[in-house]
Design an enzyme around this catalytic site. Structure first.
Site, PDB file in Angstrom:
ATOM      1  N   CYS A   1      27.433 -43.361  -2.979  1.00  0.00           N
ATOM      2  CA  CYS A   1      28.165 -43.946  -4.572  1.00  0.00           C
ATOM      3  C   CYS A   1      27.207 -45.299  -4.443  1.00  0.00           C
ATOM      4  O   CYS A   1      26.460 -45.713  -5.825  1.00  0.00           O
ATOM      5  CB  CYS A   1      29.043 -43.549  -5.570  1.00  0.00           C
ATOM      6  SG  CYS A   1      30.235 -44.160  -4.555  1.00  0.00           S
TER       7      CYS A   1
ATOM      8  N   ASP B   1      27.044 -42.689 -13.780  1.00  0.00           N
ATOM      9  CA  ASP B   1      27.805 -42.232 -12.725  1.00  0.00           C
ATOM     10  C   ASP B   1      26.081 -41.967 -11.811  1.00  0.00           C
ATOM     11  O   ASP B   1      26.219 -40.791 -12.333  1.00  0.00           O
ATOM     12  CB  ASP B   1      28.640 -41.991 -13.530  1.00  0.00           C
ATOM     13  CG  ASP B   1      29.528 -41.425 -11.915  1.00  0.00           C
ATOM     14  OD1 ASP B   1      29.224 -41.059 -11.060  1.00  0.00           O
ATOM     15  OD2 ASP B   1      30.960 -40.913 -12.458  1.00  0.00           O
TER      16      ASP B   1
ATOM     17  N   HIS C   1      35.194 -44.772  -6.125  1.00  0.00           N
ATOM     18  CA  HIS C   1      33.180 -45.154  -6.156  1.00  0.00           C
ATOM     19  C   HIS C   1      33.104 -46.365  -7.177  1.00  0.00           C
ATOM     20  O   HIS C   1      33.922 -47.325  -7.665  1.00  0.00           O
ATOM     21  CB  HIS C   1      34.329 -44.015  -7.993  1.00  0.00           C
ATOM     22  CG  HIS C   1      32.528 -43.016  -8.275  1.00  0.00           C
ATOM     23  ND1 HIS C   1      32.405 -42.854  -7.687  1.00  0.00           N
ATOM     24  CD2 HIS C   1      31.879 -43.550  -9.350  1.00  0.00           C
ATOM     25  CE1 HIS C   1      31.152 -41.862  -7.836  1.00  0.00           C
ATOM     26  NE2 HIS C   1      31.175 -43.014  -8.843  1.00  0.00           N
TER      27      HIS C   1
END
Length: 446
Positions: free
Chosen positions: A55, A179, A161
């Site tokens: 991520c 995202d 994250h």
């Protein structure tokens, strides 16, 4: 048959899917408010992360390509373009695949790739400050915000994250999260206070609070095209860095921190050359500090020939410098030239002539040129009782004055390496880095 596998997750009620009818309405209203300017460049580069723990890297790739930063090296064929596999200057990719990256490591990689970074760890009382920052940056398309937060607080599965903020709705006080784990959750809107709470959580692995990073282009930075810093000289936890590399760095710094008694800079640089070559000769054969970029295997051979030609011209300029001649004398007369600080170059089977290799004397010279000695920026400002590092910095800077010898291309290589070494070494000895890596969103596998 599909037991233990997952096809996406359902967003919690506190999150509104970007593509839902309500999400579309929020987008339209936010667009009219003027707080969606950052969205379009991010949307043009939106990607799905290749690995569950990527991520941070995928978010960074989006930012780098959105800001149109040239990586200087080919991605595929003739195209220069950022991809996660190119972001190995601070943490080995194999480590990232398992552990993800911390906020400090994210910042290091960003700075090594010509980004200016500002890290903020906001407290709950900083809500209005954070809101004003979001308003300011969502109106721009030349700078971006990346948040690192706990998914658990948002009632999502997983934990640590990274995600870029791609817009803001002032009426609903909501931000758009782009995202990159699209296999799990789609882009979605969340309330700004909820994101602030999710950022104001502790990364269990580092013991520090999460937060956000402001990113913009470092216009004074260029990437080295030929040379690169070894991924083994990384800021991953110290137990991962080979012990002999850590020993080299420490002994080299100890040498540089001594007060120099030399009245002639050439005396000091001669001593330094001998000392660094002795330290490098103690490295294990499988460990190396610098390397060279290689073109993708699918790159046409004519482009590989052009790349090789450019490399050979640069090496010829390097070999004309006084520093290279000094390194060569030490390598031939006193110390065995180390064989452990560069990796083999790629070779094209259809090449019309053998490639000229980048050998270890080139690497030692580049290491001496690019090492961040610190302190002095003006050669004439160094006092006679300076440390060895300051005296060396004076001598190296004096060599830069000889533009007719070094030239712009070699200067770019040196400055690019110096930027990366400066960032990596600064992070290597920071307090935050003495802990393990980020508690990455490992639950993406669930």
């Amino acid at each position: 048959m599909n037991k233990g596998q997952f096809f996406q997750r359902v967003l919690p009620e506190s999150c509104i899917s970007f593509s839902s009818e309500e999400g579309k309405t929020i987008f339209t209203e936010a667009l009219m408010s003027g707080y969606m300017n950052c969205y379009f460049k991010l949307a043009a580069q939106f990607r799905t992360q290749d690995e569950p723990a990527y991520c941070g890297l995928s978010t960074l790739v989006m930012i780098l390509n959105a800001l149109e930063i040239d990586p200087g090296i080919a991605w595929k064929g003739p195209w220069r373009w950022y991809h996660e596999n190119m972001l190995e200057c601070c943490v080995p990719l194999e480590v990232v695949k398992v552990n993800g990256i911390s906020l400090e490591q994210f910042t290091c990689i960003a700075q090594c790739n010509c980004l200016v970074t500002t890290v903020v760890r906001p407290e709950p009382k900083d809500e209005e400050t954070f809101r004003n920052v979001v308003k300011s940056y969502t109106k721009r398309d030349d700078a971006f915000i990346v948040a690192t937060y706990s998914r658990k607080v948002l009632k999502q599965t997983g934990d640590g994250h990274f995600s870029p903020i791609a817009g803001y709705h002032p009426g609903r006080d909501m931000v758009l999260m782009m995202d990159t784990a699209r296999f799990k959750y789609p882009p979605h809107w969340i309330h700004l206070p909820s994101l602030l709470t999710a950022m104001n959580t502790q990364d269990k692995a580092t013991g520090t609070l999460r937060g956000y990073v402001l990113l913009s282009k470092n216009t004074g930075c260029d990437h080295p095209v030929i040379f690169c810093v070894s991924s083994q000289l990384s800021l991953a936890i110290h137990s991962i860095i080979p012990a002999d590399i850590m020993t080299f760095v420490q002994k080299w710094w100890d040498f540089l921190e001594h007060q120099s008694e030399a009245t002639d800079c050439l005396v000091t640089i001669t001593e330094a050359t001998g000392h660094i070559m002795k330290l490098l000769s103690d490295l294990k054969a499988e460990n190396w500090l610098l390397g060279t970029h290689v073109l993708d295997q699918k790159c046409p051979c004519d482009l590989q020939e052009k790349f090789q030609c450019m490399k050979e011209l640069l090496l010829e300029k390097l070999e004309k410098t006084d520093l290279y001649l000094l390194v060569s004398q030490h390598g031939e007369k006193k110390y065995k030239a180390p064989t452990c600080i560069c990796r083999p170059a790629q070779k094209c089977e259809e090449a019309s002539k053998p490639y000229k290799a980048v050998h270890n004397l080139h690497m030692v010279t580049m290491l001496l040129f690019a090492w961040p000695y610190g302190a002095a920026t003006n050669p004439d400002a160094v006092p006679s009782d300076s440390t060895t590092a300051e005296v060396l910095n004076k001598q190296v800077l004096s060599m830069y004055v000889k533009k007719q010898i070094i030239g712009a291309d070699l200067s770019r290589e040196i400055e690019g390496l110096k930027n990366q070494l400066t960032v990596i070494l600064a992070q290597l000895y920071s307090d935050d880095n003495n802990k393990v890596t980020n508690d990455v969103d490992k639950q993406d596998n669930q």
